[in-house]
Write a protein that holds these residues in place. Structure first.
Motif, PDB file in Angstrom:
ATOM      1  N   LYS A 148      29.830  51.912  29.075  1.00  0.00           N
ATOM      2  CA  LYS A 148      29.495  50.564  28.622  1.00  0.00           C
ATOM      3  C   LYS A 148      28.620  49.851  29.659  1.00  0.00           C
ATOM      4  N   PRO A 149      27.894  48.803  29.246  1.00  0.00           N
ATOM      5  CA  PRO A 149      27.129  48.010  30.216  1.00  0.00           C
ATOM      6  C   PRO A 149      28.061  47.404  31.263  1.00  0.00           C
ATOM      7  N   VAL A 150      27.647  47.435  32.522  1.00  0.00           N
ATOM      8  CA  VAL A 150      28.450  46.894  33.620  1.00  0.00           C
ATOM      9  C   VAL A 150      27.619  45.885  34.400  1.00  0.00           C
ATOM     10  N   VAL A 151      28.169  44.690  34.576  1.00  0.00           N
ATOM     11  CA  VAL A 151      27.534  43.646  35.380  1.00  0.00           C
ATOM     12  C   VAL A 151      28.331  43.515  36.674  1.00  0.00           C
ATOM     13  N   VAL A 163      31.501  45.052  27.070  1.00  0.00           N
ATOM     14  CA  VAL A 163      30.746  44.777  28.302  1.00  0.00           C
ATOM     15  C   VAL A 163      31.757  44.546  29.421  1.00  0.00           C
ATOM     16  N   ILE A 164      31.450  45.075  30.618  1.00  0.00           N
ATOM     17  CA  ILE A 164      32.372  44.956  31.752  1.00  0.00           C
ATOM     18  C   ILE A 164      31.705  44.166  32.885  1.00  0.00           C
ATOM     19  N   VAL A 165      32.465  43.234  33.473  1.00  0.00           N
ATOM     20  CA  VAL A 165      32.004  42.479  34.644  1.00  0.00           C
ATOM     21  C   VAL A 165      32.905  42.824  35.818  1.00  0.00           C
ATOM     22  N   LEU A 166      32.319  43.195  36.954  1.00  0.00           N
ATOM     23  CA  LEU A 166      33.054  43.405  38.200  1.00  0.00           C
ATOM     24  C   LEU A 166      32.708  42.265  39.147  1.00  0.00           C
ATOM     25  N   LEU A 167      33.723  41.607  39.676  1.00  0.00           N
ATOM     26  CA  LEU A 167      33.512  40.402  40.481  1.00  0.00           C
ATOM     27  C   LEU A 167      34.309  40.484  41.773  1.00  0.00           C
ATOM     28  N   SER A 168      33.658  40.144  42.879  1.00  0.00           N
ATOM     29  CA  SER A 168      34.346  40.129  44.166  1.00  0.00           C
ATOM     30  C   SER A 168      33.472  39.452  45.205  1.00  0.00           C
ATOM     31  N   LYS A 169      34.091  39.079  46.323  1.00  0.00           N
ATOM     32  CA  LYS A 169      33.329  38.810  47.536  1.00  0.00           C
ATOM     33  C   LYS A 169      32.836  40.173  48.039  1.00  0.00           C
ATOM     34  N   PRO A 170      31.941  40.228  49.006  1.00  0.00           N
ATOM     35  CA  PRO A 170      31.379  41.515  49.422  1.00  0.00           C
ATOM     36  C   PRO A 170      32.442  42.544  49.808  1.00  0.00           C
ATOM     37  N   PRO A 171      32.420  43.725  49.198  1.00  0.00           N
ATOM     38  CA  PRO A 171      33.389  44.769  49.547  1.00  0.00           C
ATOM     39  C   PRO A 171      32.978  45.513  50.813  1.00  0.00           C
ATOM     40  N   ALA A 172      33.907  46.282  51.375  1.00  0.00           N
ATOM     41  CA  ALA A 172      33.552  47.184  52.467  1.00  0.00           C
ATOM     42  C   ALA A 172      32.494  48.153  51.953  1.00  0.00           C
ATOM     43  N   MET A 173      31.575  48.566  52.810  1.00  0.00           N
ATOM     44  CA  MET A 173      30.462  49.413  52.381  1.00  0.00           C
ATOM     45  C   MET A 173      30.944  50.715  51.740  1.00  0.00           C
ATOM     46  N   SER A 174      31.979  51.316  52.319  1.00  0.00           N
ATOM     47  CA  SER A 174      32.493  52.574  51.764  1.00  0.00           C
ATOM     48  C   SER A 174      33.076  52.363  50.369  1.00  0.00           C
ATOM     49  N   VAL A 175      33.691  51.201  50.155  1.00  0.00           N
ATOM     50  CA  VAL A 175      34.275  50.888  48.847  1.00  0.00           C
ATOM     51  C   VAL A 175      33.170  50.592  47.838  1.00  0.00           C
ATOM     52  N   ALA A 226      40.130  51.486  32.953  1.00  0.00           N
ATOM     53  CA  ALA A 226      40.954  50.966  31.851  1.00  0.00           C
ATOM     54  C   ALA A 226      40.093  50.217  30.835  1.00  0.00           C
ATOM     55  N   LEU A 227      39.150  49.406  31.313  1.00  0.00           N
ATOM     56  CA  LEU A 227      38.266  48.668  30.407  1.00  0.00           C
ATOM     57  C   LEU A 227      37.290  49.601  29.697  1.00  0.00           C
ATOM     58  N   ASN A 228      36.918  50.678  30.364  1.00  0.00           N
ATOM     59  CA  ASN A 228      36.029  51.656  29.733  1.00  0.00           C
ATOM     60  C   ASN A 228      36.692  52.293  28.511  1.00  0.00           C
ATOM     61  N   GLU A 229      38.025  52.384  28.561  1.00  0.00           N
ATOM     62  CA  GLU A 229      38.772  52.985  27.441  1.00  0.00           C
ATOM     63  C   GLU A 229      39.279  51.940  26.444  1.00  0.00           C
ATOM     64  N   ASP A 230      39.176  50.666  26.803  1.00  0.00           N
ATOM     65  CA  ASP A 230      39.705  49.605  25.937  1.00  0.00           C
ATOM     66  C   ASP A 230      38.785  49.378  24.739  1.00  0.00           C
ATOM     67  N   GLU A 231      39.312  49.545  23.542  1.00  0.00           N
ATOM     68  CA  GLU A 231      38.477  49.442  22.336  1.00  0.00           C
ATOM     69  C   GLU A 231      37.973  48.032  22.069  1.00  0.00           C
ATOM     70  N   ILE A 276      24.742  37.780  27.090  1.00  0.00           N
ATOM     71  CA  ILE A 276      23.553  38.306  26.401  1.00  0.00           C
ATOM     72  C   ILE A 276      23.770  39.773  26.013  1.00  0.00           C
ATOM     73  N   LEU A 277      24.343  40.560  26.940  1.00  0.00           N
ATOM     74  CA  LEU A 277      24.633  41.974  26.642  1.00  0.00           C
ATOM     75  C   LEU A 277      25.671  42.125  25.536  1.00  0.00           C
ATOM     76  N   SER A 278      26.533  41.110  25.399  1.00  0.00           N
ATOM     77  CA  SER A 278      27.592  41.182  24.379  1.00  0.00           C
ATOM     78  C   SER A 278      27.078  40.877  22.979  1.00  0.00           C
ATOM     79  N   GLY A 279      25.814  40.415  22.879  1.00  0.00           N
ATOM     80  CA  GLY A 279      25.228  40.195  21.559  1.00  0.00           C
ATOM     81  C   GLY A 279      24.907  38.761  21.219  1.00  0.00           C
TER      82      GLY A 279
END
Length: 516
Positions: free
Chosen positions: A276-279, A251-263, A242-247, A310-313
């Motif tokens: 887009k750049p992904v952190v 820059v996208i940030v993904l945040l979590s505690k450690p996910p399952a390895m398969s995920v 959804a964020l990849n398509e959001d005009e 920084i990636l955002s400019g």
């Protein structure tokens, strides 16, 4: 004397409202006794105790309202009408600026341009209400906790099929099109989008971005279990797309505690194809190196926010990074006596607790928490501290039937008083989370206990170091600067971020724990 039973299927009211309705109904002339309750097993036991249990009420489901009327009159149809009228008035209030509805369907009939429903009911009712919203083509934010993981999976699969979002269960924070939902901070609007499986972690990253002169386009919460094996990261991935398509998002940030390895593998594969750049910040987790040139892995929330800005400019040279105060660490070390070896962290924010836990654990092995993933560091009894102990008071075990500690800090206050009396404790960490939905003055509530504990420690010839982290912006309703100043006036040390909280606290006791 007959008892009339009416069952209102798929209707929810909270217990306070039902008590109020019952009180009104019991004032109707000719009534001997009226009970209006949800159809839970506990409430059925209550009906038995007051002599109102019937065969019809035994068939009620937890999501149904039971109305039991015992009348002094042989013909009581008029009384039943009046009782039902009380309920109808509650279901269909007069429309005004603060219109309230007791059902999704009621709100749907009034508002045609709706796109999102926030569900905040006890967990046992949340699934039903969320499913109704999804079937009405609404995106859903489920603030409720204590929803089963099986129900969560059903909802998220349904949302994915319909091209909708399910944020939650137990999703405390979101910002959609610059509108903060539930526990959100008043941050600058900008071009950085966040998908987060942690509420206070999302708040911390958004506030650091604001602090580092960046801004937020969207903040999509997923709920803490989304990256588990069972759920499979459905909403983390849908939020990413959804964020990849959001005009408005660059820059996208993904945040979590450690996910399952398969995920984690699914996410790593997905980000390769994002434009887009992904952190990525999986707190306390392992990272896949050199995944793609536009993907960046950061260890902490602070580093993730800085990289995104920084990636955002934003020019890095203009950013105040709030470096660690090393002289302060040495100063506090000298104040603590040899007996004061341990840190006690009392947190409202789960991700803040997790991040501080990970940072302390880098230096000291004997760290315990109620939210530790491995058994070695898992606190056996949440009521008994051991060595370095960090407690997340927002965890489900503390919030069943109680408000979140960001609203009601009473449990944390009780524990603070206990820990402050322990002569082996050198540092107590407290977080104060500002923003919409939080306590209007969280620091003021704690001040008498902070003051009292410091005086008592001084009388006993010891220094008690209280380290506070105030999470918020200058635009938040609680007045960030005033909250900080109140703490400073009581001799409390202020940390500038979740990360600095962990680094400072472990530094304060490092000398005494080198061999622990």
């Amino acid at each position: 004397m007959a008892i009339v039973t009416i069952i209102k299927k798929d209707t929810y009211f909270d217990s306070v409202t039902l008590m109020s309705l019952s009180t009104k109904a019991n004032k109707i002339e000719g009534v001997k006794q009226v009970a209006i309750l949800m159809g839970t097993e506990k409430n059925k036991e209550t009906l038995k105790n007051v002599g109102l249990y019937t065969k019809e009420s035994s068939n009620a489901n937890p999501g149904d309202v039971m109305i039991l009327v015992e009348s002094e009159l042989e013909e009581c149809s008029e009384i039943i009408e009046k009782v039902e009228e009380i309920l109808i008035k509650k279901e269909k209030p007069e429309l005004n600026k603060e219109t309230k509805f007791s059902s999704i369907n009621g709100a749907m009939k009034k508002f045609s341009d709706r796109s999102l429903a926030i569900i905040s009911v006890p967990g046992q009712y949340a699934f039903r209400e969320a499913k109704k919203a999804l079937n009405s083509d609404l995106n859903v934010m489920i603030f409720s906790d204590n929803v089963s993981i099986e129900e969560e999976l059903i909802l998220k699969k349904l949302a994915h099929e319909k091209g909708l979002l399910v944020m939650g269960p137990d999703c405390g924070t979101a910002i959609i099109n610059a509108k903060g939902l539930c526990f959100a901070n008043n941050v600058k609007k900008g071009n950085i989008g966040i998908v987060a499986a942690s509420g206070t972690g999302a708040q911390e990253v958004s506030v650091r971005i604001h602090d580092f002169k960046g801004g937020i386009s969207q903040l999509i919460g997923t709920g803490g279990r989304d990256l588990s094996e069972e759920i499979g990261g459905i909403m983390m991935l849908d939020g990413l797309y959804a964020l990849n398509e959001d005009e408005n998002t660059e820059v996208i940030v993904l945040l979590s505690k450690p996910p399952a390895m398969s995920v984690a593998s699914k996410i790593y594969e997905a980000v390769k194809n994002i434009k887009k750049p992904v952190v990525i910040c999986f707190i306390g987790g392992n990272y896949e190196k050199d995944l793609a040139s536009h993907v960046y892995f950061e260890k902490t929330t602070k580093e993730a926010a800085l990289k995104a800005v920084i990636l955002s400019g934003v020019d890095e040279n203009t950013i105040n990074k709030h470096s660690l105060n090393l002289p302060l660490i040495e100063e506090v070390k000298l104040k603590l006596n040899e007996e004061q070896k341990y840190i006690r962290g009392l947190f409202c924010g789960g991700t803040i607790c997790e991040e501080v836990f990970q940072l302390i654990k880098e230096k000291h092995k004997n760290v315990y928490s109620n939210i530790a993933k491995n058994e070695e560091n898992k606190l056996k009894d949440v009521n008994v501290s051991k060595d370095h102990t960090l407690i997340d008071f927002g965890d489900d075990e503390f919030t069943k039937g109680k408000p979140h500690p960001m609203i009601d800090p009473s449990l944390r206050i009780e524990r603070f008083i206990k820990e402050a009396c322990n002569k082996e404790v050198g540092v107590i960490i407290l977080d104060f989370i500002l923003g919409y939905g939080s306590h209007p003055d969280p620091v003021e509530v704690m001040l008498p206990f902070i003051r009292q504990s410091k005086i008592k420690a001084k009388e006993q010839g010891r220094h008690l170091e209280i380290l506070a982290f105030v999470l918020g912006t200058e635009n938040d309703p609680q007045n960030f600067n005033m909250q900080v100043q109140k703490l400073l006036d009581e001799g409390v040390t202020i940390a500038s971020s979740s990360v600095n909280t962990g680094l400072l606290s472990r530094g304060f006791v490092e000398k005494r724990c080198e061999n622990a």
